[in-house]
Design a protein around this motif. Structure first.
Motif, mmCIF file in Angstrom:
data_model
loop_
_atom_site.group_PDB
_atom_site.id
_atom_site.type_symbol
_atom_site.label_atom_id
_atom_site.label_comp_id
_atom_site.label_asym_id
_atom_site.label_seq_id
_atom_site.Cartn_x
_atom_site.Cartn_y
_atom_site.Cartn_z
ATOM 1 N N ILE A 119 0.859 -1.179 0.000
ATOM 2 C CA ILE A 119 0.000 0.000 0.000
ATOM 3 C C ILE A 119 0.896 1.229 0.000
ATOM 4 O O ILE A 119 1.754 1.362 0.885
ATOM 5 C CB ILE A 119 -0.925 0.032 1.238
ATOM 6 C CG1 ILE A 119 -1.821 -1.214 1.255
ATOM 7 C CG2 ILE A 119 -1.747 1.308 1.265
ATOM 8 C CD1 ILE A 119 -2.550 -1.429 2.572
ATOM 9 N N GLU A 120 0.735 2.084 -0.999
ATOM 10 C CA GLU A 120 1.472 3.336 -1.007
ATOM 11 C C GLU A 120 0.678 4.368 -0.217
ATOM 12 O O GLU A 120 -0.554 4.414 -0.309
ATOM 13 C CB GLU A 120 1.689 3.839 -2.433
ATOM 14 C CG GLU A 120 2.636 2.976 -3.228
ATOM 15 C CD GLU A 120 2.897 3.477 -4.631
ATOM 16 O OE1 GLU A 120 3.853 2.992 -5.245
ATOM 17 O OE2 GLU A 120 2.141 4.356 -5.126
ATOM 18 N N ILE A 121 1.390 5.199 0.535
ATOM 19 C CA ILE A 121 0.771 6.268 1.322
ATOM 20 C C ILE A 121 1.301 7.587 0.772
ATOM 21 O O ILE A 121 2.503 7.856 0.845
ATOM 22 C CB ILE A 121 1.088 6.123 2.822
ATOM 23 C CG1 ILE A 121 0.638 4.748 3.334
ATOM 24 C CG2 ILE A 121 0.427 7.253 3.619
ATOM 25 C CD1 ILE A 121 1.078 4.438 4.754
ATOM 26 N N TRP A 122 0.400 8.383 0.211
ATOM 27 C CA TRP A 122 0.749 9.631 -0.466
ATOM 28 C C TRP A 122 0.122 10.834 0.219
ATOM 29 O O TRP A 122 -0.994 10.740 0.738
ATOM 30 C CB TRP A 122 0.191 9.626 -1.885
ATOM 31 C CG TRP A 122 0.827 8.705 -2.849
ATOM 32 C CD1 TRP A 122 0.610 7.361 -2.983
ATOM 33 C CD2 TRP A 122 1.774 9.068 -3.857
ATOM 34 N NE1 TRP A 122 1.367 6.874 -4.012
ATOM 35 C CE2 TRP A 122 2.083 7.893 -4.570
ATOM 36 C CE3 TRP A 122 2.371 10.265 -4.224
ATOM 37 C CZ2 TRP A 122 2.984 7.893 -5.635
ATOM 38 C CZ3 TRP A 122 3.262 10.264 -5.284
ATOM 39 C CH2 TRP A 122 3.563 9.088 -5.979
ATOM 40 N N ALA A 123 0.799 11.979 0.137
ATOM 41 C CA ALA A 123 0.127 13.248 0.385
ATOM 42 C C ALA A 123 -0.868 13.380 -0.769
ATOM 43 O O ALA A 123 -0.512 13.111 -1.928
ATOM 44 C CB ALA A 123 1.123 14.398 0.373
ATOM 45 N N GLU A 124 -2.102 13.744 -0.487
ATOM 46 C CA GLU A 124 -3.122 13.786 -1.546
ATOM 47 C C GLU A 124 -2.694 14.679 -2.711
ATOM 48 O O GLU A 124 -2.884 14.321 -3.876
ATOM 49 C CB GLU A 124 -4.467 14.257 -0.986
ATOM 50 C CG GLU A 124 -5.577 14.202 -2.015
ATOM 51 C CD GLU A 124 -6.937 14.574 -1.461
ATOM 52 O OE1 GLU A 124 -7.940 14.231 -2.107
ATOM 53 O OE2 GLU A 124 -7.014 15.213 -0.391
ATOM 54 N N ALA A 129 -0.983 15.004 -8.365
ATOM 55 C CA ALA A 129 -0.006 15.523 -9.327
ATOM 56 C C ALA A 129 0.716 14.408 -10.077
ATOM 57 O O ALA A 129 1.229 14.636 -11.176
ATOM 58 C CB ALA A 129 1.006 16.415 -8.615
ATOM 59 N N SER A 130 0.741 13.208 -9.508
ATOM 60 C CA SER A 130 1.474 12.098 -10.126
ATOM 61 C C SER A 130 0.679 11.391 -11.219
ATOM 62 O O SER A 130 1.230 10.531 -11.916
ATOM 63 C CB SER A 130 1.886 11.075 -9.064
ATOM 64 O OG SER A 130 0.766 10.324 -8.635
ATOM 65 N N GLU A 131 -0.590 11.731 -11.379
ATOM 66 C CA GLU A 131 -1.418 11.046 -12.363
ATOM 67 C C GLU A 131 -0.887 11.304 -13.770
ATOM 68 O O GLU A 131 -0.648 12.438 -14.162
ATOM 69 C CB GLU A 131 -2.879 11.500 -12.264
ATOM 70 C CG GLU A 131 -3.793 10.710 -13.158
ATOM 71 C CD GLU A 131 -5.269 11.028 -12.921
ATOM 72 O OE1 GLU A 131 -6.091 10.516 -13.683
ATOM 73 O OE2 GLU A 131 -5.579 11.775 -11.991
ATOM 74 N N GLU A 132 -0.689 10.229 -14.501
ATOM 75 C CA GLU A 132 -0.167 10.338 -15.855
ATOM 76 C C GLU A 132 -1.281 10.624 -16.848
ATOM 77 O O GLU A 132 -2.421 10.226 -16.658
ATOM 78 C CB GLU A 132 0.504 9.022 -16.266
ATOM 79 C CG GLU A 132 1.852 8.825 -15.644
ATOM 80 C CD GLU A 132 2.665 7.779 -16.389
ATOM 81 O OE1 GLU A 132 2.819 7.896 -17.609
ATOM 82 O OE2 GLU A 132 3.139 6.865 -15.715
ATOM 83 N N ASP A 133 -0.895 11.286 -17.922
ATOM 84 C CA ASP A 133 -1.788 11.485 -19.054
ATOM 85 C C ASP A 133 -2.214 10.100 -19.558
ATOM 86 O O ASP A 133 -1.397 9.170 -19.594
ATOM 87 C CB ASP A 133 -1.027 12.264 -20.139
ATOM 88 C CG ASP A 133 -1.804 12.363 -21.426
ATOM 89 O OD1 ASP A 133 -2.771 13.143 -21.462
ATOM 90 O OD2 ASP A 133 -1.445 11.634 -22.391
#
Length: 153
Positions: A119-124, A129-133
């Motif tokens: 499970i990755e834990i990210w700052a929202e 911002a990491s979502e790819e095209d």
């Protein structure tokens, strides 16, 4: 071995705890509450492994590396730096060490991205911002899943 899927928006409370999503908790083996959390190697997020999966990851590392090789030893030091054991408390929350939260830029709004055995834990904000095209992701999927073969073949 747990098989996790989905992404879940969570909040970090004032004591650095995250309520573990009920959908993920259902996927844990009976009585399993222990985890290992560490900074991700490639992204600005944390990675959470069940204790069982962490042992599996360690077995892979042990099979690949020689701790008496200087480069291997340097890798091991970096890989394990900041790693912490955490567990669910009686209320189903994870207490994440402050230094790991700071390293990943996590302060309040969190996304837990479940990916099979981790499970990755990210700052929202970083997660969004990491979502790819979509086209870039499709090209990446084609490259990885098809290798050098032409999809049209």
């Amino acid at each position: 071995m747990a098989n996790f899927i989905g992404d879940f928006k969570c909040k970090l409370d004032a004591k650095n705890r995250i309520l573990f999503p009920a959908a993920l908790k259902k996927r844990l083996a009976a009585g399993e509450i222990g985890f290992v959390v560490k900074k991700d190697l490639f992204a600005s997020c944390l990675v959470l492994y069940t204790s069982q999966e962490w042992e599996r990851q360690n077995a892979i590392i042990r099979a690949q590396l020689n701790p008496f090789n200087k480069e291997h030893n340097r890798f091991l030091r970096g890989f394990y730096r900041g790693t912490a054991e955490v567990e669910l408390d009686a209320s189903g929350r994870l207490l994440i060490p402050k230094e790991l939260l700071v390293a990943a830029g996590i302060d309040k709004d969190v996304v837990m991205l479940a990916q099979d055995a981790k499970i990755e834990i990210w700052a929202e904000s970083a997660y969004n911002a990491s979502e790819e095209d979509a086209d870039d992701f499709a090209a990446l999927a084609e490259k990885i899943m098809c290798g050098s073969k032409n999809v049209a073949e």
